[in-house]
Each structure stands twice: as structure tokens, then as C-alpha cells.
Design a protein around this motif. Structure first.
Motif, short mmCIF file in Angstrom:
data_model
loop_
_atom_site.label_atom_id
_atom_site.label_comp_id
_atom_site.label_asym_id
_atom_site.label_seq_id
_atom_site.Cartn_x
_atom_site.Cartn_y
_atom_site.Cartn_z
N THR A 158 0.85 -1.18 0.00
CA THR A 158 0.00 0.00 0.00
C THR A 158 0.89 1.24 0.00
O THR A 158 2.11 1.14 0.09
N ALA A 159 0.29 2.40 -0.07
CA ALA A 159 1.06 3.64 -0.10
C ALA A 159 1.94 3.78 1.14
O ALA A 159 3.01 4.39 1.09
N ARG A 160 1.50 3.20 2.28
CA ARG A 160 2.27 3.28 3.51
C ARG A 160 3.15 2.06 3.75
O ARG A 160 3.73 1.90 4.82
N GLY A 161 3.22 1.19 2.74
CA GLY A 161 4.10 0.03 2.84
C GLY A 161 3.50 -1.18 3.51
O GLY A 161 4.22 -2.15 3.80
N GLY A 162 2.18 -1.17 3.75
CA GLY A 162 1.53 -2.30 4.42
C GLY A 162 0.86 -3.25 3.45
O GLY A 162 1.11 -3.22 2.24
N THR A 163 0.01 -4.11 3.99
CA THR A 163 -0.73 -5.06 3.16
C THR A 163 -2.12 -4.51 2.86
O THR A 163 -2.65 -3.66 3.58
N TRP A 164 -2.72 -5.03 1.81
CA TRP A 164 -4.00 -4.52 1.32
C TRP A 164 -5.19 -5.16 2.06
O TRP A 164 -5.15 -6.32 2.43
N SER A 165 -6.23 -4.36 2.21
CA SER A 165 -7.51 -4.83 2.72
C SER A 165 -8.58 -4.41 1.73
O SER A 165 -8.33 -3.59 0.83
N ALA A 166 -9.78 -4.92 1.90
CA ALA A 166 -10.88 -4.59 0.99
C ALA A 166 -11.18 -3.09 1.04
O ALA A 166 -11.47 -2.46 0.01
N VAL A 167 -11.13 -2.50 2.21
CA VAL A 167 -11.42 -1.07 2.37
C VAL A 167 -10.42 -0.22 1.59
O VAL A 167 -10.80 0.75 0.92
N GLN A 168 -9.14 -0.59 1.66
CA GLN A 168 -8.11 0.18 0.93
C GLN A 168 -8.30 0.07 -0.57
O GLN A 168 -8.11 1.04 -1.30
N VAL A 169 -8.67 -1.11 -1.04
CA VAL A 169 -8.93 -1.29 -2.47
C VAL A 169 -10.12 -0.42 -2.90
O VAL A 169 -10.09 0.22 -3.95
N GLN A 170 -11.15 -0.39 -2.07
CA GLN A 170 -12.34 0.42 -2.37
C GLN A 170 -11.97 1.90 -2.51
O GLN A 170 -12.45 2.58 -3.41
N ARG A 171 -11.09 2.38 -1.65
CA ARG A 171 -10.67 3.79 -1.71
C ARG A 171 -9.91 4.06 -3.01
O ARG A 171 -10.10 5.11 -3.64
N VAL A 172 -9.05 3.14 -3.40
CA VAL A 172 -8.29 3.32 -4.64
C VAL A 172 -9.22 3.32 -5.85
O VAL A 172 -9.11 4.17 -6.74
N LEU A 173 -10.18 2.40 -5.86
CA LEU A 173 -11.13 2.33 -6.98
C LEU A 173 -11.98 3.60 -7.06
O LEU A 173 -12.31 4.06 -8.13
N ALA A 174 -12.33 4.13 -5.90
CA ALA A 174 -13.10 5.37 -5.86
C ALA A 174 -12.33 6.52 -6.49
O ALA A 174 -12.86 7.36 -7.21
N ARG A 175 -11.02 6.56 -6.23
CA ARG A 175 -10.18 7.60 -6.80
C ARG A 175 -10.00 7.42 -8.30
O ARG A 175 -9.75 8.38 -9.04
N GLN A 176 -10.11 6.19 -8.75
CA GLN A 176 -9.96 5.91 -10.18
C GLN A 176 -11.22 6.28 -10.96
O GLN A 176 -11.23 6.22 -12.18
N GLY A 177 -12.28 6.65 -10.22
CA GLY A 177 -13.45 7.14 -10.94
C GLY A 177 -14.68 6.32 -10.75
O GLY A 177 -15.68 6.52 -11.44
#
Length: 225
Positions: free
Chosen positions: A206-225
Motif C-alpha cells: 500500500t502507499a504506507r508500505g503495508g498489506t491490502w484490505s478490501a477497504v483500501q482497495v475500495q478507496r483506490v477504486l473510488a479515486r480511479q473514478g
């Protein structure tokens, strides 16, 4: 000993060298020898076949993108293959990617120190010119200082700028991940959890160097439009 993730960048000057491995094998041996031992992973090896006089390097851009994607360090065999090219140094500095040269590991810190020294000198010169200008303005009778309440306005402006910078970085990270997430979806991953698992399996932090969770993926997808 080497630690962390690395992306190797090799350069050969001609297509013939690229096909024959002339020069390339020596660079690969140097990099692998340097990484021998320690806790490390070589995410990718990127080969650029071009003339040293050219400044457009698509494979370098690819290598830097991989470094940013995986939170990796760019590793090169010989510093003289890259450092003498102003375009490379400029591109590297703008990317924010760390790099290591096998033949001169200290070059990373040295480069940063040199750039810091230049920036410090320039800042000092600007400060001196500003002080001289203010002194001259005061001598002419110009009233100096901020109007009442102006300080808060400036603080708010800086705060807004900081928010813009954070947002821009998040948007850039989301854009960087778009291709990878698209590939993961195409492979059959449907849920946010599946996408997060696939990103973790690929070793992409992730941006902070950690592992991914469903919530983090959702935030990235939201930013992608």
C-alpha cells in the motif's frame, strides 16, 4: 547486505549488444553479486537498448514505475552509465525513487548531499536578496509587515496547499495501480477482498508500505473514478 525490494536497470548501447548479451551479462552479474546475501527480492530486470546520447528512455520510465509500484529501489551496475546523463538524473530526482549503484553504493547519499548543498546555497542567496530588497524598500519609506488578520489567511492557504499535495499523491498512486488492478479483474477477481489478496500476492505494498484490505482497495477504486 542488501535489504528490501529492487528493480534492476541495465543499459546497452546497440541492438547487437542487446542480442548478444555483450555488456549486459556483466551488468547482471554485478547486480546479482551485490544482492547476494541478505533479505532482498529482485522484482524485475529492465533492459534499455539505446544510445547514451539519447535522453528519452522508455525502459527507464518503466523501471521507475515498477519501483514506485512495489516500493522498490532502482539498482544499476555502473554509475557512469547513468550519472553523466542530465536527463536521467532529473528524471530520477523527480520520481522520488531511491537508487543504488553497485560500483559506488555511497552515490545515493552523496547525490542527495550535493543537491541539498546546492539548494541550501540557492536558498541563502534568495534570503540575502530578499533582505537587501526589504532594506531598500524600508529606506524608501515603504511600510513593511502584514495587515491584521493576514497571518491566518496565509496559514489557511498553506493548509489548503498541503491538502492538495496529499490528494495529488493519492490520485497518482491510484492511477499507478489502475493497470495492475485491471489485470487482476480480468483474471477473474471480482470482490474487493479478492483484489486485495491478489495485490498482496504480487508483493505490491500500500502507499504506507503495508498489506491490502478490501477497504483500501475500495478507496483506490473510488479515486480511479
Amino acid at each position: 547486505m542488501a535489504q528490501g525490494r529492487f528493480v534492476a536497470y541495465y543499459r546497452v548501447s546497440t541492438a547487437r549488444q542487446g542480442r548478444s548479451g555483450l555488456g549486459l551479462e556483466a551488468q547482471q552479474d554485478a547486480v546479482r553479486g551485490y544482492l547476494n546475501g541478505g533479505s532482498w527480492s529482485l522484482v524485475a530486470e529492465v533492459v534499455e537498448i539505446e544510445s547514451g546520447k539519447r535522453s528519452d528512455r522508455p525502459k527507464l520510465a518503466e523501471a521507475l514505475k515498477l519501483c514506485r509500484l512495489h516500493g522498490a529501489t532502482l539498482i544499476i551496475a555502473k554509475l557512469d552509465r547513468l550519472a553523466r546523463n542530465v536527463a536521467f538524473v532529473s528524471t530520477l530526482m523527480e520520481s522520488g525513487v531511491e537508487f543504488t549503484a553497485v560500483d559506488f553504493p555511497q552515490a545515493n547519499r552523496l547525490t542527495v548531499h550535493i543537491l541539498a548543498a546546492v539548494a541550501e546555497h540557492e536558498a541563502r542567496m534568495i534570503s540575502e536578496r530578499t533582505k537587501a530588497a526589504l532594506k531598500a524598500a524600508k529606506a524608501r519609506g515603504t511600510k513593511l509587515g502584514r495587515a491584521k488578520g493576514e497571518g491566518n489567511t496565509m496559514t489557511d492557504a498553506y493548509r489548503a496547499k498541503a491538502v492538495e499535495v496529499v490528494k495529488a499523491k493519492a490520485d497518482d498512486r491510484a492511477s499507478l495501480l489502475s493497470g495492475t488492478i485491471g489485470e487482476i479483474k480480468a483474471s477473474g477477481a471480482v470482490s474487493l477482498r479478492d483484489i486485495a489478496t491478489a495485490l498482496n500476492e504480487r508483493g505490491i505494498p500500500t502507499a504506507r508500505g503495508g498489506t491490502w484490505s478490501a477497504v483500501q482497495v475500495q478507496r483506490v477504486l473510488a479515486r480511479q473514478g
